[in-house]
Design an enzyme around this catalytic site. Structure first.
Site, PDB file in Angstrom:
ATOM      1  N   ARG A  22       0.866  -1.180   0.000  1.00  0.00           N
ATOM      2  CA  ARG A  22       0.000   0.000   0.000  1.00  0.00           C
ATOM      3  C   ARG A  22       0.904   1.231   0.000  1.00  0.00           C
ATOM      4  O   ARG A  22       2.049   1.187   0.459  1.00  0.00           O
ATOM      5  CB  ARG A  22      -0.867   0.017   1.251  1.00  0.00           C
ATOM      6  N   LYS A  46      -2.056  -1.796   7.838  1.00  0.00           N
ATOM      7  CA  LYS A  46      -3.323  -1.664   8.547  1.00  0.00           C
ATOM      8  C   LYS A  46      -3.341  -2.580   9.770  1.00  0.00           C
ATOM      9  O   LYS A  46      -2.851  -3.694   9.741  1.00  0.00           O
ATOM     10  CB  LYS A  46      -4.488  -2.054   7.639  1.00  0.00           C
ATOM     11  N   HIS A 117      -2.676   2.766  -5.759  1.00  0.00           N
ATOM     12  CA  HIS A 117      -3.572   1.627  -5.556  1.00  0.00           C
ATOM     13  C   HIS A 117      -3.717   0.771  -6.809  1.00  0.00           C
ATOM     14  O   HIS A 117      -3.858  -0.455  -6.715  1.00  0.00           O
ATOM     15  CB  HIS A 117      -4.939   2.113  -5.052  1.00  0.00           C
ATOM     16  N   ARG A 120      -1.245  -1.982  -6.862  1.00  0.00           N
ATOM     17  CA  ARG A 120      -1.560  -3.096  -5.953  1.00  0.00           C
ATOM     18  C   ARG A 120      -2.417  -4.127  -6.698  1.00  0.00           C
ATOM     19  O   ARG A 120      -2.198  -5.330  -6.579  1.00  0.00           O
ATOM     20  CB  ARG A 120      -2.271  -2.539  -4.724  1.00  0.00           C
ATOM     21  N   HIS A 143      -4.669  -9.448   3.076  1.00  0.00           N
ATOM     22  CA  HIS A 143      -6.125  -9.361   3.077  1.00  0.00           C
ATOM     23  C   HIS A 143      -6.686 -10.289   4.149  1.00  0.00           C
ATOM     24  O   HIS A 143      -6.115 -11.342   4.415  1.00  0.00           O
ATOM     25  CB  HIS A 143      -6.703  -9.767   1.720  1.00  0.00           C
ATOM     26  N   TYR A 152      -9.111  -8.057  -6.224  1.00  0.00           N
ATOM     27  CA  TYR A 152      -7.852  -7.458  -6.664  1.00  0.00           C
ATOM     28  C   TYR A 152      -7.246  -8.201  -7.835  1.00  0.00           C
ATOM     29  O   TYR A 152      -6.697  -7.604  -8.744  1.00  0.00           O
ATOM     30  CB  TYR A 152      -6.838  -7.450  -5.503  1.00  0.00           C
TER      31      TYR A 152
END
Length: 171
Positions: A22, A46, A117, A120, A143, A152
């Site tokens: 990210r 995250k 993004h 990614r 994820h 994705y």
């Protein structure tokens, strides 16, 4: 454009497209997160979920080239610094996305999503194209669910048409 700027741009793009990081991961990357001896990269994004990812040779070489010419006026332990004075670390992923937007615009790339993004998604699609199972792609991208990873990693329809077998006639 300065040599450090080009080298930094290359290293940033390779981290995004090869490892699916990210923008915020790249912005927060510290010198100690690169484990040169083991060829790995420590990333915590995250939810402060930390993983070790393999550091591909081309990505490591690009980071090393950038570090060799990066501005030395800022005593930061962040890997990437803004390339405009005052040279300081990126605070958030927005600065990294701005780098990618600028490069995409300069290259004439038109995409529905602009910025880091999109790379990614590219990383996930490339892993899928090379036969990496969705579960492993999800681990690399960090994820929580396979559904997110499937979103994705888009299937390459052209490639699928080449390998698809014709449906047998049903009598």
């Amino acid at each position: 454009m300065a040599k450090s700027s080009r080298a930094g741009d290359r290293a940033i793009v390779l981290l995004l497209v090869r490892l699916g990081l990210r923008a915020g991961d790249v912005a927060q990357l510290r010198l100690d997160d690169i484990e040169w001896e083991t060829g790995s990269l420590r990333v915590s994004g995250k939810s402060r979920y930390e993983v070790r990812l393999p550091l591909p040779q081309d990505v490591g070489d690009a980071i090393a080239a950038y570090l060799a010419c990066r501005p030395s006026t800022c005593p930061s332990d962040h890997v990437f610094l803004r390339n405009i004075a005052p040279f300081r670390p990126f605070r958030k992923g927005d600065g990294i996305s701005s780098v990618v937007k600028r490069l995409m615009q300069r290259a004439g790339i038109v995409a529905p999503v602009k910025g880091a993004h999109v790379l990614r998604h590219t990383a996930a699609t490339e892993m899928l194209r090379h036969g990496v199972p969705l579960e492993k792609i999800g681990l690399v991208l960090r994820h929580r669910g396979i559904d997110t990873t499937a979103h994705y990693a888009k299937a390459d329809v052209t490639l699928l048409k080449q390998i698809a077998q014709p449906w047998p006639e049903v009598l």
